[in-house]
Structure formats: C-alpha cells, structure tokens
Design a protein around this motif. Structure first.
Motif, mmCIF file in Angstrom:
data_model
loop_
_atom_site.group_PDB
_atom_site.id
_atom_site.type_symbol
_atom_site.label_atom_id
_atom_site.label_comp_id
_atom_site.label_asym_id
_atom_site.label_seq_id
_atom_site.Cartn_x
_atom_site.Cartn_y
_atom_site.Cartn_z
ATOM 1 N N LEU A 55 42.141 58.440 59.715
ATOM 2 C CA LEU A 55 41.305 57.736 58.078
ATOM 3 C C LEU A 55 40.736 59.717 58.172
ATOM 4 N N TYR A 56 40.880 59.559 56.171
ATOM 5 C CA TYR A 56 41.333 60.408 56.272
ATOM 6 C C TYR A 56 39.522 60.990 55.533
ATOM 7 N N ARG A 57 39.673 62.557 54.917
ATOM 8 C CA ARG A 57 38.274 62.914 55.209
ATOM 9 C C ARG A 57 38.514 64.237 53.717
ATOM 10 N N LYS A 58 37.405 64.555 53.107
ATOM 11 C CA LYS A 58 37.260 65.933 52.923
ATOM 12 C C LYS A 58 35.804 66.183 52.896
ATOM 13 N N ASP A 59 35.707 67.476 53.290
ATOM 14 C CA ASP A 59 33.753 67.811 53.638
ATOM 15 C C ASP A 59 33.176 67.121 54.080
ATOM 16 N N GLY A 60 34.180 66.338 54.840
ATOM 17 C CA GLY A 60 32.969 66.072 55.414
ATOM 18 C C GLY A 60 33.069 64.020 55.740
ATOM 19 N N ARG A 61 33.044 63.756 54.424
ATOM 20 C CA ARG A 61 33.608 62.593 53.860
ATOM 21 C C ARG A 61 34.694 61.614 54.224
ATOM 22 N N TYR A 62 34.865 60.612 54.003
ATOM 23 C CA TYR A 62 36.265 59.203 54.046
ATOM 24 C C TYR A 62 36.070 59.230 53.079
ATOM 25 N N THR A 63 37.548 59.657 53.335
ATOM 26 C CA THR A 63 38.745 59.925 51.531
ATOM 27 C C THR A 63 39.360 58.019 51.014
ATOM 28 N N GLY A 64 39.937 57.709 52.643
ATOM 29 C CA GLY A 64 40.957 56.950 52.664
ATOM 30 C C GLY A 64 41.293 56.852 54.221
ATOM 31 N N PHE A 65 41.993 55.766 54.033
ATOM 32 C CA PHE A 65 42.773 55.219 55.232
ATOM 33 C C PHE A 65 44.058 54.571 55.112
ATOM 34 N N GLU A 66 44.937 54.891 56.298
ATOM 35 C CA GLU A 66 45.764 54.212 56.690
ATOM 36 C C GLU A 66 45.834 53.615 58.103
ATOM 37 N N ALA A 67 46.748 52.780 57.936
ATOM 38 C CA ALA A 67 47.154 52.325 59.596
ATOM 39 C C ALA A 67 48.512 51.639 59.180
ATOM 40 N N ASP A 71 36.719 51.673 68.864
ATOM 41 C CA ASP A 71 36.442 50.380 70.183
ATOM 42 C C ASP A 71 37.810 49.143 70.285
ATOM 43 N N VAL A 72 37.994 49.004 69.508
ATOM 44 C CA VAL A 72 39.804 48.363 69.836
ATOM 45 C C VAL A 72 40.464 49.206 70.662
ATOM 46 N N GLN A 73 40.419 50.838 70.257
ATOM 47 C CA GLN A 73 41.121 51.558 70.978
ATOM 48 C C GLN A 73 41.118 51.887 72.469
ATOM 49 N N GLU A 74 39.590 51.964 72.486
ATOM 50 C CA GLU A 74 39.427 51.873 73.548
ATOM 51 C C GLU A 74 39.438 50.519 74.556
ATOM 52 N N CYS A 75 39.266 49.672 74.212
ATOM 53 C CA CYS A 75 39.855 48.413 74.844
ATOM 54 C C CYS A 75 41.348 48.272 75.488
ATOM 55 N N TYR A 76 42.307 48.132 74.462
ATOM 56 C CA TYR A 76 43.634 48.442 74.442
ATOM 57 C C TYR A 76 44.209 49.741 74.141
ATOM 58 N N PRO A 77 43.808 50.057 74.748
ATOM 59 C CA PRO A 77 44.670 52.392 75.239
ATOM 60 C C PRO A 77 46.122 51.583 75.131
ATOM 61 N N GLY A 78 46.915 52.571 74.724
ATOM 62 C CA GLY A 78 48.604 52.379 74.233
ATOM 63 C C GLY A 78 49.227 51.807 73.175
ATOM 64 N N TYR A 79 48.258 50.881 72.175
ATOM 65 C CA TYR A 79 48.725 50.044 71.627
ATOM 66 C C TYR A 79 48.086 50.571 70.121
ATOM 67 N N LEU A 80 47.040 51.624 70.264
ATOM 68 C CA LEU A 80 46.258 51.695 68.996
ATOM 69 C C LEU A 80 45.774 53.432 69.077
ATOM 70 N N LYS A 81 46.191 54.571 68.259
ATOM 71 C CA LYS A 81 45.917 55.323 68.342
ATOM 72 C C LYS A 81 44.914 55.602 67.039
ATOM 73 N N VAL A 82 43.679 56.303 66.679
ATOM 74 C CA VAL A 82 42.287 56.387 65.736
ATOM 75 C C VAL A 82 42.601 58.137 65.969
ATOM 76 N N GLN A 83 43.028 58.326 64.451
ATOM 77 C CA GLN A 83 43.087 60.096 64.345
ATOM 78 C C GLN A 83 41.441 60.081 62.900
ATOM 79 N N ASN A 84 41.242 61.596 63.009
ATOM 80 C CA ASN A 84 40.741 61.784 61.555
ATOM 81 C C ASN A 84 41.937 63.210 61.366
ATOM 82 N N LYS A 85 41.604 63.138 60.132
ATOM 83 C CA LYS A 85 43.550 64.198 59.318
ATOM 84 C C LYS A 85 41.975 64.280 58.081
ATOM 85 N N GLN A 86 42.586 66.017 57.601
ATOM 86 C CA GLN A 86 42.318 66.387 56.426
ATOM 87 C C GLN A 86 42.152 65.555 54.962
#
Length: 114
Positions: free
Chosen positions: A6-18, A94-109
């Motif tokens: 999840l991409y952010r700028k100044d604390g606001r979401y700006t985009g997403f990539e999976a 929530d999905v990451q918590e239920c299926y660790p090792g299969y999904l990695k969620v991160q925030n970036k600038q």
C-alpha cells in the motif's frame, strides 16, 4: 508468496500493488490468492461505483494487480477513498494473520506514478 504494498504520501493512501502467487494451493483452488484478488478488485470497484473515482489499473497473468489513485479535489470523496483503502489494508492484514508465510503486507512511501 504474494507481496502486497500500500503506497502512501503524507499519511494518505495513493495506490496499491499485489504481486505473485501465494503457493497455498494449485491455481483455481488457492484461497489466499482469491482473497487478495477479491479485496483488491472490490476496492477498485467501490472507488468507481460508490465514489466515481477511476483508478489507473494494471494486471497481468503473473499475479499482478496494481492501481494508483488519481488526484481527488473534493474532500468528501478523498475521505471516502481513504476509508476504502483502509478497509483494503485491514482485509489484507487479516488474511496475512490467518495465512502467515503466504502473504506479506507492507506500506511504502509513494512511488512515481506510471
């Protein structure tokens, strides 16, 4: 593994990539891939259907779902978009918590828009 950013700028979401495939099960039976796809697609559809915000979307057969939010001048629509993006992040975590090792969620600038 699916890498969701999840991409952010100044604390606001700006985009997403999976990117990628979870490897949880064979294609067509992989509930982790399906969950990430449904969350991302629902967010994009809700942005457009509920708020009239058309995101720039990219997909491919290699497991890519990618979108950027456009500039949104109206504060109420901007807040709505942030709420939907927050729901996307919550669902992914929530999905990451239920299926660790299969999904990695991160925030970036914010990345450079394409």
């Amino acid at each position: 593994m699916i890498f969701a950013t999840l991409y952010r700028k100044d604390g606001r979401y700006t985009g997403f990539e999976a990117r990628g495939h979870s490897g949880y099960a064979e294609a067509g039976s992989d509930i982790v891939c399906a969950a990430v796809s449904v969350l991302g697609t629902t967010c994009v559809n809700a942005l457009e259907g509920l708020l009239g915000i058309v995101a720039t979307i990219r997909t491919n057969e290699g497991g890519l779902l990618d979108f950027d939010l456009p500039e949104i001048p109206e504060e109420d629509r901007r807040q709505g978009a942030q709420l939907l993006m927050g729901a996307l992040e919550q669902g992914l975590r929530d999905v990451q918590e239920c299926y660790p090792g299969y999904l990695k969620v991160q925030n970036k600038q914010r990345r450079n828009k394409r």
